[in-house]
Each structure stands twice: as structure tokens, then as C-alpha cells.
Design a protein around this motif. Structure first.
Motif, PDB file in Angstrom:
ATOM      1  N   PHE A 113      46.506  38.389  48.176  1.00 11.37           N
ATOM      2  CA  PHE A 113      45.228  37.682  48.168  1.00 11.37           C
ATOM      3  C   PHE A 113      45.390  36.177  48.387  1.00 11.37           C
ATOM      4  O   PHE A 113      44.411  35.482  48.660  1.00 11.37           O
ATOM      5  CB  PHE A 113      44.494  37.939  46.851  1.00 11.37           C
ATOM      6  N   LYS A 114      46.613  35.654  48.245  1.00  4.82           N
ATOM      7  CA  LYS A 114      46.837  34.203  48.369  1.00  4.82           C
ATOM      8  C   LYS A 114      47.366  33.811  49.748  1.00  4.82           C
ATOM      9  O   LYS A 114      47.637  32.642  50.005  1.00  4.82           O
ATOM     10  CB  LYS A 114      47.809  33.750  47.286  1.00  4.82           C
ATOM     11  N   SER A 124      36.614  45.687  44.814  1.00  2.82           N
ATOM     12  CA  SER A 124      37.363  44.620  44.140  1.00  2.82           C
ATOM     13  C   SER A 124      38.235  43.847  45.123  1.00  2.82           C
ATOM     14  O   SER A 124      38.307  42.602  45.071  1.00  2.82           O
ATOM     15  CB  SER A 124      38.218  45.221  43.020  1.00  2.82           C
ATOM     16  N   VAL A 125      38.900  44.565  46.038  1.00  2.33           N
ATOM     17  CA  VAL A 125      39.756  43.922  47.042  1.00  2.33           C
ATOM     18  C   VAL A 125      38.926  42.986  47.916  1.00  2.33           C
ATOM     19  O   VAL A 125      39.293  41.813  48.163  1.00  2.33           O
ATOM     20  CB  VAL A 125      40.465  44.990  47.911  1.00  2.33           C
ATOM     21  N   ASN A 164      36.013  41.605  47.288  1.00  2.00           N
ATOM     22  CA  ASN A 164      35.496  40.474  46.514  1.00  2.00           C
ATOM     23  C   ASN A 164      36.563  39.403  46.309  1.00  2.00           C
ATOM     24  O   ASN A 164      36.279  38.203  46.382  1.00  2.00           O
ATOM     25  CB  ASN A 164      34.968  40.958  45.164  1.00  2.00           C
ATOM     26  N   LYS A 165      37.805  39.819  46.043  1.00  2.00           N
ATOM     27  CA  LYS A 165      38.879  38.851  45.822  1.00  2.00           C
ATOM     28  C   LYS A 165      39.174  38.059  47.085  1.00  2.00           C
ATOM     29  O   LYS A 165      39.396  36.831  47.031  1.00  2.00           O
ATOM     30  CB  LYS A 165      40.136  39.580  45.342  1.00  2.00           C
ATOM     31  N   PHE A 166      39.190  38.742  48.228  1.00  2.00           N
ATOM     32  CA  PHE A 166      39.411  38.027  49.482  1.00  2.00           C
ATOM     33  C   PHE A 166      38.266  37.063  49.782  1.00  2.00           C
ATOM     34  O   PHE A 166      38.476  35.918  50.214  1.00  2.00           O
ATOM     35  CB  PHE A 166      39.588  39.012  50.640  1.00  2.00           C
ATOM     36  N   GLN A 167      37.050  37.500  49.537  1.00  2.00           N
ATOM     37  CA  GLN A 167      35.892  36.659  49.828  1.00  2.00           C
ATOM     38  C   GLN A 167      35.851  35.422  48.938  1.00  2.00           C
ATOM     39  O   GLN A 167      35.393  34.349  49.363  1.00  2.00           O
ATOM     40  CB  GLN A 167      34.605  37.471  49.676  1.00  2.00           C
ATOM     41  N   LYS A 168      36.317  35.539  47.709  1.00  2.00           N
ATOM     42  CA  LYS A 168      36.385  34.370  46.821  1.00  2.00           C
ATOM     43  C   LYS A 168      37.352  33.321  47.357  1.00  2.00           C
ATOM     44  O   LYS A 168      37.214  32.127  47.056  1.00  2.00           O
ATOM     45  CB  LYS A 168      36.798  34.813  45.417  1.00  2.00           C
ATOM     46  N   ASN A 169      38.355  33.784  48.123  1.00  2.00           N
ATOM     47  CA  ASN A 169      39.313  32.866  48.737  1.00  2.00           C
ATOM     48  C   ASN A 169      38.917  32.488  50.156  1.00  2.00           C
ATOM     49  O   ASN A 169      39.740  32.005  50.939  1.00  2.00           O
ATOM     50  CB  ASN A 169      40.711  33.505  48.747  1.00  2.00           C
ATOM     51  N   HIS A 184      29.796  46.146  48.037  1.00  2.00           N
ATOM     52  CA  HIS A 184      30.092  45.016  48.889  1.00  2.00           C
ATOM     53  C   HIS A 184      29.277  45.121  50.198  1.00  2.00           C
ATOM     54  O   HIS A 184      28.728  46.180  50.503  1.00  2.00           O
ATOM     55  CB  HIS A 184      31.596  44.947  49.210  1.00  2.00           C
TER      56      HIS A 184
END
Length: 484
Positions: A423-424, A450-451, A453-458, A481
């Protein structure tokens, strides 16, 4: 219609009648023994075996399969009989039949699809061991004459079929019983006989209604026992039907068999008998002795009644050693010897399932518990295998990271699925390719959410591609999503 009746009843008359006679003889000591286990008079088990065998020959779906009073069912009755008496047992037997009929209409036999081959082999091997163990009381603290007679009986069973012509005319188990009995009478040997097992009934069974209060309290008492009896009875019957199907290379309607078992148990309860189900041991005797049609099952019940009620004086002199020899033969032929040959080449998981089923059944004498253990282990091993088969191939194309998944994504593998992502990573867009994967449940859909959402937050865009129709349906229905 007539041709179907002829095929199912009269296509093998001599073989069926002789096999029915052998089975009828073998049913007697077992029915008496199972009655003693349940804590009721021997006639309860004998009447049950007669009623169930005769009724199931008409309404059952598996020709040549023998149903009667069984040890697995008797073990479940002990507490009910001890605490409430015989009349409550008869009522529980009737209710057991009603539940089994409902199971047939609701097609619960489909659950047999969850029983793997390893569980079936474990079930069969455990039954073979239990059949052999049941003969041990007749082989302990006895004189050498008993061992000699059992050896003679086994010799007849295995060698008689080798005699030209006559060896094919008569079933060797029947010849064993006759010869051993004559030997004991001629030589005046003092050994245990069928008459020593308990008193035999001297009258035909009659229709009766259980003498119990017809209220909710009675239902609360008998319902748990009836549910357990229905479950164990259907489980053993379905397993036995599957085995007889394989032996005879013929199919059977498992849903109709459920209904037939229920009707037979209702008849047994109203005729003063206990609940019963299919018997793998007696079914093996029947098929091995030449029984192929419904007539063999019908004959076994009729011969049982005739032997017990009308010629019990002759029946009482049959040595138990002769019947022990027959049951040892059944144990040997029931055991799946090929499972020992394939043990080294089978997957460890299959061997563990098979051995666990055997150990649980032999240790507890509870067939349902053993099979349930085997099914649960099979499920766990399958889930673990599918989880381990999940893999991902990643590639970087400019500022695009592609995750190409292969395998089944479900609750067990969903954690492994989410751990595959970085994700980083400094990329503009992530493509999740599920062309070679399948989304099975809401857990995996939630993980995919969840995957994303985590990518979209970044601030990373996510595209999911390659979804098959079933996976698309799951995501459309349960996903939250919006970037697919």
C-alpha cells in the motif's frame, strides 16, 4: 409396470430366498443383543427387525439392502428407556419415522455430498472393526471347542464355494450354520447357543398405540431422542446404500430411501418395536450370499419371524460359534483392504481423515460422531489446500502496478489476499486482475473493499478487472466501494 415388478422382486428367486434365510438367522442374535443394550425385552428388537425388514422391502429405494434394529440406534435409546420406560421409546420411534419422512421430502440426503471418499472408507473400516469386536464376548473365557467350531465354520464359508456346481447352488454361510449345528448335536459338545441369548417371543406382533400422555411435556421428552435417532439412522442408511450401490453397480434414490426408513420406523413403533436403520453387516451378508432384489430383504424379515415364533425350539440349538464365523466373514469382507495398499500413496490429509473417522467410531461406537469428525476434517483440509493454492503475480508497467491473482478467494484465503499488496508503493494506479481467480463470499468481498479503500487513502487509483459473472454478482450485491 409388471416388468419393473418382476425385475425388482422375482428376477433372482432362488438366490434371494436362500440369502434371506441366512440373513434372517444372522439377525436373531444381533436383534437380541441390541435389545439388551437398549434395556428392553428381546422381543422388542426382534419385532423391530421383522417389521422394518418387511416394510422397507416395499417402500425402500435400495433393493437387497437390509434394515433392522441396530447397535448404533440402540445406544441412543438407553437413557430414554431407563428414565421413562418402553412406551416412551415406542413413541420416540414413531416420531423418528415422521422426522425421517420429512427429511426425505426436504431432500436432506443431499448432505451426503459433503461426505468424502476418505470418510466413507473410514466409516466402512470402523464398522468392520466394530463387527469383529462384537464377536469377542463369544470368544473369551470359552473352551477350545468354540475355537474349533469357529475355525470349521470359516473353513466352510471360504472353501465351500470352490466345490464345482454345488458350491454355487447354496450360500456358504447357510451351509456353515447347518454343518456346525449338526456337528455340535452329533458330538454332544456343550457350547453357547442362540437359546442362551435370551427368551424368544412365542406370538406374532400386534398393532398397539403407545400408552403415554399426548401433551407437550411428552413431546419435549422424546423429541431430542427422536432427532438423534433420525439423524444416525439416515446417516447409516445413506452410507450403507452408497456401499451397496457400488457393490451391485446400480443406483438408488436416496430421497425415497429416507422416506422408506421413516415409514418402516413408524410401522415398528406401532408394532411394539424399537427404531432401526440399514445394517451394513447384514446387507453385506445378503449381497455376498446372492441376494439382489427386494425379495431377499422381504425374505429375511419373514424367515426371522417364522424362525423365532414357530420353530424357536430348532433355532435355540444353533451354536453361537456358527454365527460368529459368519460375522467374522462379514467383518473381513467389509473392511476396505485396498485402503492399506494405498495408504502410502494417498495424501496425508486423506489418511488423517480416514484414521480419525475409524478411531472416533471405534472409541465411541457413535457412527454419527465419527462421520461428523471426518467431514469437518475434510472441510478444514480442503480450505487449507485452497488457501495455499492462492498465488499472485505482480508486474510494474510505468506508474501502473498490476496484481494478477490465481486461485479461490474466500474467508480462509482472504487474509493472504490482503497481505499480497504493497500500500506504500509510489505508483499512480493499481490494477487488480481477477481473471484467474474467483470471489466466493462476503468475507472476500469485504477484504477487496478494504484493499481499495487503503489504496484510495494514499491517492492511488484502483481498477479491478477480469471478474467472472459469479464474482461480479457477489461484489455488486455486497461490495461498498465505487472504483470497480
Amino acid at each position: 409396470m409388471l416388468s419393473n415388478i418382476r425385475e425388482q422382486w422375482f428376477s433372482n428367486i432362488r438366490g434371494d430366498v436362500l440369502a434371506g434365510l441366512v440373513v434372517g438367522l444372522a439377525l436373531i442374535p444381533e436383534a437380541i443383543a441390541f435389545s439388551i443394550i437398549a434395556g428392553v425385552d428381546p422381543k422388542v428388537g426382534l419385532y423391530a427387525s421383522f417389521c422394518i425388514a418387511v416394510v422397507i422391502s416395499f417402500v425402500g429405494a435400495r433393493p437387497a439392502m437390509v434394515s433392522a434394529a441396530t447397535g448404533a440406534m440402540a445406544l441412543l435409546m438407553v437413557t430414554l428407556v431407563k428414565d421413562h420406560g418402553l412406551q416412551y421409546l415406542l413413541a420416540a420411534t414413531i416420531l423418528t419415522g415422521v422426522i425421517q419422512i420429512l427429511a426425505g421430502y426436504f431432500k436432506l440426503a443431499k448432505l451426503m455430498r459433503f461426505v468424502s471418499k476418505s470418510v466413507v472408507i473410514g466409516f466402512v473400516n470402523a464398522l468392520a472393526i466394530l463387527i469383529l469386536m462384537a464377536q469377542l464376548p463369544e470368544l473369551t473365557n470359552v473352551t477350545w471347542h468354540v475355537y474349533a467350531l469357529v475355525t470349521l465354520g470359516l473353513g466352510i464359508i471360504y472353501l465351500f464355494p470352490m466345490i464345482p456346481k454345488i458350491g454355487r447352488l447354496l450360500p456358504s454361510p447357510l451351509v456353515c450354520i447347518v454343518v456346525v449345528t449338526l456337528a455340535v448335536m452329533t458330538l454332544g459338545i456343550d457350547v453357547r447357543t442362540v437359546g442362551d441369548m435370551g427368551s424368544l417371543p412365542n406370538a406374532l406382533p400386534i398393532f398397539l398405540i403407545p400408552n403415554i400422555p399426548l401433551n407437550i411435556e411428552t413431546l419435549i421428552i422424546i423429541l431430542p431422542y427422536s432427532l438423534a435417532l433420525a439423524a444416525v439412522g439416515l446417516l447409516e442408511s445413506m452410507m450403507t446404500a452408497t456401499i451397496v450401490d457400488e457393490m451391485t453397480d446400480t443406483p438408488s434414490d436416496k430421497f425415497q430411501e429416507c422416506k422408506g426408513q421413516g415409514i418402516a420406523n413408524i410401522a415398528s413403533g406401532f408394532m411394539g418395536g424399537m427404531a432401526g436403520c440399514a445394517m451394513i453387516g447384514q446387507s453385506m451378508i445378503n449381497v455376498k450370499s446372492g441376494g439382489l432384489t427386494r425379495l431377499s430383504t422381504f425374505s429375511s424379515g419373514i424367515f426371522l419371524l417364522i424362525l423365532v415364533v414357530f420353530i424357536s425350539d430348532w433355532l435355540k440349538i444353533i451354536p453361537m460359534a456358527a454365527l460368529v464365523a459368519v460375522m467374522i466373514m462379514v467383518s473381513i469382507s467389509t473392511f476396505e483392504w485396498s485402503s492399506l495398499k494405498t495408504f502410502k500413496v494417498n495424501p496425508k490429509s486423506s489418511n488423517i481423515v480416514m484414521l480419525s473417522t475409524v478411531v472416533i467410531v471405534v472409541a465411541t461406537h457413535n457412527l454419527a460422531l465419527g462421520v461428523l469428525t471426518g467431514v469437518l476434517l475434510s472441510t478444514l483440509f480442503l480450505a487449507n489446500k485452497l488457501e495455499n493454492d492462492v498465488r499472485v503475480e505482480t508486474s510494474l508497467e510505468g506508474t501502473y502496478r498490476i496484481y494478477d491473482f490465481h486461485g479461490q478467494i474466500f474467508f480462509s484465503s482472504s487474509e493472504k489476499f490482503i497481505q499480497c499488496f504493497d500500500f506504500k508503493e509510489d505508483v499512480n494506479e493499481v490494477i487488480i486482475d481477477l481473471t484467474h481467480a474467483h470471489i466466493w463470499d462476503v468475507t472476500s468481498v469485504a477484504m477487496l473493499d478494504s484493499v481499495i479503500n487503503k489504496f484510495q487513502k494514499n491517492a492511488i487509483n484502483v481498477t479491478v478487472r477480469g471478474l467472472n459473472e459469479a464474482s461480479t454478482y457477489m461484489i455488486d450485491k455486497y461490495g461498498v466501494h465505487s472504483k470497480i
